[in-house]
Write a protein that holds these residues in place. Sequence first.
Motif, short mmCIF file in Angstrom:
data_model
loop_
_atom_site.label_atom_id
_atom_site.label_comp_id
_atom_site.label_asym_id
_atom_site.label_seq_id
_atom_site.Cartn_x
_atom_site.Cartn_y
_atom_site.Cartn_z
N GLN A 78 0.82 -1.30 -0.18
CA GLN A 78 0.05 -0.17 -0.12
C GLN A 78 0.83 1.23 -0.02
OE1 GLN A 78 -3.57 -0.85 -0.05
NE2 GLN A 78 -2.56 -2.61 -0.42
N SER A 79 2.00 1.26 0.65
CA SER A 79 2.77 2.29 0.89
C SER A 79 3.88 2.45 -0.18
CB SER A 79 3.53 2.31 2.22
OG SER A 79 4.55 1.39 2.33
N GLY A 80 4.01 1.52 -1.25
CA GLY A 80 4.71 1.63 -2.05
C GLY A 80 6.17 1.07 -1.86
N ASP A 81 6.43 0.79 -0.52
CA ASP A 81 7.87 0.48 -0.19
C ASP A 81 8.49 -0.82 -0.94
OD1 ASP A 81 8.40 2.66 1.74
OD2 ASP A 81 6.98 1.88 3.29
N ILE A 82 7.48 -1.76 -1.06
CA ILE A 82 7.78 -3.07 -1.88
C ILE A 82 6.66 -2.79 -3.05
CG2 ILE A 82 8.56 -4.20 -0.17
CD1 ILE A 82 5.95 -5.96 0.01
N GLN A 83 6.88 -3.63 -4.10
CA GLN A 83 6.07 -3.50 -5.22
C GLN A 83 5.33 -4.87 -5.28
OE1 GLN A 83 9.51 -2.13 -5.72
NE2 GLN A 83 8.13 -0.18 -5.07
N ILE A 84 6.00 -6.15 -4.77
CA ILE A 84 5.27 -7.38 -4.98
C ILE A 84 5.64 -8.12 -3.33
CG2 ILE A 84 5.30 -9.53 -5.93
CD1 ILE A 84 6.40 -8.65 -8.47
N GLY A 85 4.37 -8.44 -2.76
CA GLY A 85 4.34 -9.14 -1.58
C GLY A 85 4.05 -10.59 -1.68
N MET A 86 4.48 -11.54 -0.88
CA MET A 86 4.10 -12.89 -0.74
C MET A 86 3.03 -12.88 0.58
SD MET A 86 7.49 -15.06 -1.13
CE MET A 86 6.70 -16.61 -1.55
N GLY A 87 2.18 -13.48 0.21
CA GLY A 87 0.89 -13.72 1.25
C GLY A 87 0.28 -14.89 1.10
N ASN A 88 -0.20 -15.44 2.18
CA ASN A 88 -1.18 -16.52 2.03
C ASN A 88 -2.52 -16.14 1.52
OD1 ASN A 88 0.64 -18.67 2.59
ND2 ASN A 88 0.32 -18.25 4.71
N SER A 89 -3.38 -17.24 1.15
CA SER A 89 -4.45 -16.90 0.47
C SER A 89 -5.83 -16.34 1.69
CB SER A 89 -5.49 -18.10 0.07
OG SER A 89 -5.37 -19.23 0.82
N ASP A 90 -5.40 -16.53 2.73
CA ASP A 90 -6.27 -15.66 3.92
C ASP A 90 -6.03 -14.33 3.89
OD1 ASP A 90 -3.84 -16.81 4.78
OD2 ASP A 90 -4.39 -16.07 6.67
N ALA A 91 -4.57 -13.90 3.51
CA ALA A 91 -4.44 -12.59 3.77
C ALA A 91 -4.93 -11.58 2.53
CB ALA A 91 -2.95 -12.30 3.70
N LEU A 92 -4.91 -12.39 1.19
CA LEU A 92 -5.44 -11.82 0.14
C LEU A 92 -6.94 -11.60 0.18
CD1 LEU A 92 -2.26 -12.92 -0.99
CD2 LEU A 92 -3.55 -13.01 -3.22
N TYR A 93 -7.46 -12.54 0.81
CA TYR A 93 -9.07 -12.53 0.76
C TYR A 93 -9.31 -11.50 1.68
CZ TYR A 93 -13.81 -14.22 1.43
OH TYR A 93 -15.05 -14.31 1.77
N GLY A 94 -8.87 -11.50 2.84
CA GLY A 94 -9.15 -10.57 3.74
C GLY A 94 -8.93 -9.35 3.42
N ALA A 95 -7.78 -8.71 2.93
CA ALA A 95 -7.36 -7.51 2.56
C ALA A 95 -8.12 -6.91 1.45
CB ALA A 95 -5.81 -7.51 2.10
N TYR A 96 -8.53 -7.81 0.57
CA TYR A 96 -9.33 -7.37 -0.82
C TYR A 96 -10.78 -7.06 -0.42
CZ TYR A 96 -11.40 -7.30 -5.39
OH TYR A 96 -12.09 -6.93 -6.48
N THR A 97 -11.16 -8.03 0.47
CA THR A 97 -12.87 -8.09 0.85
C THR A 97 -12.90 -6.92 2.09
OG1 THR A 97 -12.66 -9.95 2.15
CG2 THR A 97 -13.26 -10.03 -0.08
N GLY A 98 -11.75 -6.66 2.78
CA GLY A 98 -11.91 -5.98 3.77
C GLY A 98 -12.65 -6.60 5.08
N THR A 99 -12.11 -7.87 5.22
CA THR A 99 -12.94 -8.50 6.27
C THR A 99 -11.75 -9.33 7.12
OG1 THR A 99 -12.82 -10.55 4.79
CG2 THR A 99 -14.86 -9.00 4.79
N MET A 100 -12.19 -10.05 7.98
CA MET A 100 -11.25 -10.87 8.83
C MET A 100 -10.00 -9.76 9.44
SD MET A 100 -10.62 -14.15 6.20
CE MET A 100 -9.09 -14.65 7.07
#
Length: 322
Positions: A78-100
């Motif tokens: 989000q801050s642009g300090d990295i361009q690509i991140g690694m994350g598990n599917s729970d992180a992607l799902y939660g971050a994209y949907t604003g849940t968890m």
Amino acid sequence: MKKFFAALLAIAMLLSSVAFAEVDAYSVSGDLVLGTASSTGTFYYVGAAIGNAVSEAGKLKVWVQATAGSGENVQLVQSGDIQIGMGNSDALYGAYTGTMTYANDGAQDIQEVAALYQSQLHVFVNANSGINDISELKGKKVCVGSQGTSYLFIDEAILAAYGITLDDITPFYMNYAEAAEALANGDIDAAFQTGGYPIAGIQQYAATTSFRMLPVSEEVCDAIIAEYPFAIKSEIPAGTYENQANEDSVMTLSYLTCLFCSSNVDDDQIYAFCKLMMETLPTYIDTNAATRQISTETIATPIIPFNPGAERYYREIGLITD
């Protein structure tokens, strides 16, 4: 007037041809910082293998950075300090949907780049502890994961399924090596850690200490999957770690480990990254058990919408056809 409209049509056709011109991935230049996790975890080893291969293949340079894991990677993207991140599917799902984990912060600006491999939940104890089941952890000192990682939310849900809250244990937050060392020294009673097996930080201490992996019951697995459909029923084979006390494979949950970015990253760079990552796969596929899972069968598995550059590449090779 006809000449005017003809000129407009010519300009539109020119712009269209430029927009859809084929991109030479090996000539795309620039720098991408890839955020992973602890330097003793599978994220880092896989990220380093991919980053080195991509950097050596073309003009795009990938700089691999150790971080606190999925949660911090979402923030850094989000801050642009990295361009690509690694994350598990729970992180992607939660971050994209604003849940968890992101219920208070709301939806984040993230796009999927690739799905790589499965990361397994490890719930492990010292073999001489006498602990054989997660239900026996009430009143114990338990590492519930690494601070900043997305799967803390799921670990709490698993404990809750066994009737245990954080108030019923003394929670600790440690990375892979810290948790394994604390178990070996008797400073904690159990640890929850998630990563593609074998996790290097656990493997390091398993050479001198016998660990027992605790199973997640089928009933609890089914309950978690019903609520969080990105979770996958999985197993950790016997003998995965040196001196592993389990004689049989252990049922657990796993999550797809993915690469993601924000919409602010250059789509051509992501296209080039994906193409070079896959075309150089033979050079790093045998890095560890996790890299051996990377293939065209998994890479385009959607957890959230893909970055346009990544989608362009997957369509190009026939993995996305709709």
